[in-house]
Design a protein around this motif. Structure first.
Motif, mmCIF file in Angstrom:
data_model
loop_
_atom_site.group_PDB
_atom_site.id
_atom_site.type_symbol
_atom_site.label_atom_id
_atom_site.label_comp_id
_atom_site.label_asym_id
_atom_site.label_seq_id
_atom_site.Cartn_x
_atom_site.Cartn_y
_atom_site.Cartn_z
ATOM 1 N N ILE A 130 0.763 -1.217 -0.071
ATOM 2 C CA ILE A 130 0.032 0.091 -0.072
ATOM 3 C C ILE A 130 0.740 1.142 -0.200
ATOM 4 C CG2 ILE A 130 -1.947 -1.132 1.055
ATOM 5 C CD1 ILE A 130 -1.372 0.794 3.398
ATOM 6 N N ARG A 131 2.256 1.261 0.176
ATOM 7 C CA ARG A 131 3.086 2.198 0.382
ATOM 8 C C ARG A 131 3.952 2.300 -1.013
ATOM 9 N NH1 ARG A 131 0.662 5.643 4.105
ATOM 10 N NH2 ARG A 131 -0.047 4.030 5.669
ATOM 11 N N GLY A 132 3.555 1.492 -1.724
ATOM 12 C CA GLY A 132 4.313 1.024 -2.947
ATOM 13 C C GLY A 132 4.175 2.121 -4.219
ATOM 14 N N ALA A 133 4.923 1.833 -5.329
ATOM 15 C CA ALA A 133 4.725 2.826 -6.609
ATOM 16 C C ALA A 133 3.413 2.636 -7.292
ATOM 17 C CB ALA A 133 5.814 2.526 -7.455
ATOM 18 N N GLU A 134 3.000 1.302 -7.119
ATOM 19 C CA GLU A 134 1.711 1.238 -8.146
ATOM 20 C C GLU A 134 0.526 1.865 -7.434
ATOM 21 O OE1 GLU A 134 0.475 -2.759 -8.522
ATOM 22 O OE2 GLU A 134 -0.846 -2.291 -10.630
ATOM 23 N N ASP B 4 5.865 23.462 2.147
ATOM 24 C CA ASP B 4 6.569 23.872 0.986
ATOM 25 C C ASP B 4 6.788 22.523 0.181
ATOM 26 O OD1 ASP B 4 8.364 25.843 -0.615
ATOM 27 O OD2 ASP B 4 9.474 24.011 -0.330
ATOM 28 N N PRO B 5 6.538 22.154 -1.057
ATOM 29 C CA PRO B 5 6.673 20.921 -1.725
ATOM 30 C C PRO B 5 8.069 20.437 -1.510
ATOM 31 C CG PRO B 5 5.422 22.621 -2.951
ATOM 32 C CD PRO B 5 5.969 23.027 -1.688
ATOM 33 N N VAL B 6 9.243 21.486 -1.661
ATOM 34 C CA VAL B 6 10.644 20.977 -1.519
ATOM 35 C C VAL B 6 10.835 20.344 -0.165
ATOM 36 C CG1 VAL B 6 13.014 21.685 -1.770
ATOM 37 C CG2 VAL B 6 11.363 22.665 -3.404
ATOM 38 N N GLU B 7 10.549 20.785 0.824
ATOM 39 C CA GLU B 7 10.439 20.262 2.049
ATOM 40 C C GLU B 7 9.969 18.992 2.374
ATOM 41 O OE1 GLU B 7 12.244 20.933 4.794
ATOM 42 O OE2 GLU B 7 11.394 19.619 6.233
ATOM 43 N N ARG B 8 8.668 18.639 1.783
ATOM 44 C CA ARG B 8 8.136 17.520 1.839
ATOM 45 C C ARG B 8 8.534 16.584 1.064
ATOM 46 N NH1 ARG B 8 2.315 18.084 0.024
ATOM 47 N NH2 ARG B 8 2.698 19.959 -1.077
ATOM 48 N N ALA B 9 9.366 16.927 -0.169
ATOM 49 C CA ALA B 9 9.970 15.918 -1.097
ATOM 50 C C ALA B 9 11.114 15.423 -0.048
ATOM 51 C CB ALA B 9 10.332 16.444 -2.072
ATOM 52 N N LYS B 10 11.781 16.101 0.592
ATOM 53 C CA LYS B 10 12.976 15.846 1.477
ATOM 54 C C LYS B 10 12.473 14.920 2.475
ATOM 55 C CE LYS B 10 15.336 20.150 1.534
ATOM 56 N NZ LYS B 10 15.604 21.363 2.237
ATOM 57 N N ARG B 11 11.489 15.120 3.293
ATOM 58 C CA ARG B 11 10.880 14.499 4.257
ATOM 59 C C ARG B 11 10.540 13.077 3.803
ATOM 60 N NH1 ARG B 11 6.026 18.536 6.615
ATOM 61 N NH2 ARG B 11 7.776 20.270 7.499
ATOM 62 N N ARG B 12 10.039 12.773 2.650
ATOM 63 C CA ARG B 12 9.864 11.570 2.075
ATOM 64 C C ARG B 12 11.091 10.747 1.580
ATOM 65 N NH1 ARG B 12 5.425 10.999 3.705
ATOM 66 N NH2 ARG B 12 3.443 10.630 2.270
ATOM 67 N N ALA B 13 12.024 11.580 1.279
ATOM 68 C CA ALA B 13 13.366 11.005 0.857
ATOM 69 C C ALA B 13 14.024 10.285 2.312
ATOM 70 C CB ALA B 13 14.075 11.992 -0.016
ATOM 71 N N ALA B 14 14.002 11.292 3.198
ATOM 72 C CA ALA B 14 14.464 10.813 4.491
ATOM 73 C C ALA B 14 13.942 9.579 5.123
ATOM 74 C CB ALA B 14 14.437 12.118 5.828
ATOM 75 N N GLU B 15 12.692 9.306 4.628
ATOM 76 C CA GLU B 15 12.000 8.056 5.030
ATOM 77 C C GLU B 15 12.295 7.213 4.260
ATOM 78 O OE1 GLU B 15 7.946 9.018 4.714
ATOM 79 O OE2 GLU B 15 7.821 10.347 6.521
ATOM 80 N N GLY B 16 13.327 7.421 3.179
ATOM 81 C CA GLY B 16 13.355 6.159 2.158
ATOM 82 C C GLY B 16 12.389 5.658 1.360
ATOM 83 N N GLN C 110 9.683 6.859 -2.063
ATOM 84 C CA GLN C 110 9.585 7.563 -3.226
ATOM 85 C C GLN C 110 7.949 7.871 -3.292
ATOM 86 O OE1 GLN C 110 11.095 7.264 -6.999
ATOM 87 N NE2 GLN C 110 12.813 7.181 -5.952
ATOM 88 N N ASP C 111 7.633 9.123 -3.718
ATOM 89 C CA ASP C 111 6.347 9.405 -3.716
ATOM 90 C C ASP C 111 6.020 10.690 -4.805
ATOM 91 O OD1 ASP C 111 3.685 9.641 -3.085
ATOM 92 O OD2 ASP C 111 3.747 10.049 -0.819
ATOM 93 N N SER C 112 4.984 10.492 -5.584
ATOM 94 C CA SER C 112 4.570 11.654 -6.119
ATOM 95 C C SER C 112 3.573 12.753 -5.698
ATOM 96 C CB SER C 112 3.719 11.042 -7.514
ATOM 97 O OG SER C 112 2.837 9.999 -7.065
ATOM 98 N N ILE C 113 4.323 13.321 -4.799
ATOM 99 C CA ILE C 113 3.575 14.293 -3.766
ATOM 100 C C ILE C 113 2.813 15.280 -4.650
ATOM 101 C CG2 ILE C 113 4.112 16.247 -2.049
ATOM 102 C CD1 ILE C 113 6.675 14.420 -1.145
#
Ligand code: DC
Length: 223
Positions: free
Chosen positions: A92-96, A157-169, A171-174
């Motif tokens: 449920i957290r995967g790319a598909e 801010d979207p840039v900050e949110r993308a950083k948060r997802r990356a820190a969690e390891g 990938q997400d199409s935020i």
């Protein structure tokens, strides 16, 4: 002594805005049931994909939605949705699911299938002795519980949110999910009138939690 009130807290916001982390901490601090409605939409999406029910096929969707049974199991303080007795898997957290969830979530029949189930989490919380619930999603303060005791809307801010997802390891199409979630006709992501809007871009998680906890403590002392 009068019985303590049962408190409902709605936390809405875009992807990676800080809803999940903060609502889990609030649930702990105030002894609340934590309800992540995004996980419900994700689980239902995974189920529909597994059954090969296309978002574009209203008859197949209606048939599938009418046939499934939704129940709840507790995972610590969190409500875990079971579909026909089965919990969600890691997919449920995967790319598909990331790529499809906003498309299914935009369909009124899908939203209706989850509406009563989400409101029913009050009964789950009361049956397990919680002092209230904290529910996170996109339309909690606007549609599910518009009369909630507290309604918060988080954004960043979207840039900050993308950083948060990356820190969690992860990938997400935020940005794409936010665009779809905000522009759909039924229950779009929006800050409802009267909700407390918090920009979490430059705040630590602790600061975000404390801001909400200060307000909540005026009605409910920490557990
Ligand atoms: O919170 P999340 O990012 O895991 O949510 C996944 C998707 O589910 C989100 O992109 C839109 C949908 N969703 C929704 O439409 N309404 C909700 N209350 C919660 C989630």
């Amino acid at each position: 002594m009068p019985a303590a009130p049962f408190i409902i807290i709605a936390i809405d916001g875009g992807a990676a805005s800080g809803k999940s982390s903060s609502s889990k901490i609030l649930a702990e601090r105030f002894n609340l049931l934590h309800v992540d409605t995004g996980s419900f939409y994700r689980h239902l999406t995974a189920e529909l994909l597994a059954r090969q029910v296309a978002a574009s096929d209203p008859d197949a969707l209606q048939a599938a939605l009418g046939a499934i049974q939704l129940t709840t199991r507790l995972d610590g303080r969190s409500a875990c949705m079971l579909i026909d007795g089965r919990p969600a898997g890691d997919e449920i957290r995967g790319a598909e699911v990331n790529a499809h969830v906003s498309h299914y979530a935009a369909i009124p029949a899908v939203r209706s299938a989850l509406l009563a189930y989400q409101r029913g989490q009050v009964d789950v919380a009361q049956a397990h002795g919680f002092r209230g619930l904290v529910m996170e999603g996109r339309d909690i303060g606007s549609v599910i519980f518009p009369a909630a005791d507290f309604r918060f809307f988080l954004h960043a801010d979207p840039v900050e949110r993308a950083k948060r997802r990356a820190a969690e390891g992860r990938q997400d199409s935020i940005t794409e999910r936010d665009r779809l979630d905000s522009s759909r006709k039924t229950s779009p992501l929006t800050c409802p009138v009267g909700a407390t809007d918090i920009d979490t871009t430059d705040l630590t998680l602790e600061q975000v939690v404390n801001r909400m906890a200060e307000a909540i403590a005026t009605k409910l002392p920490p557990a």
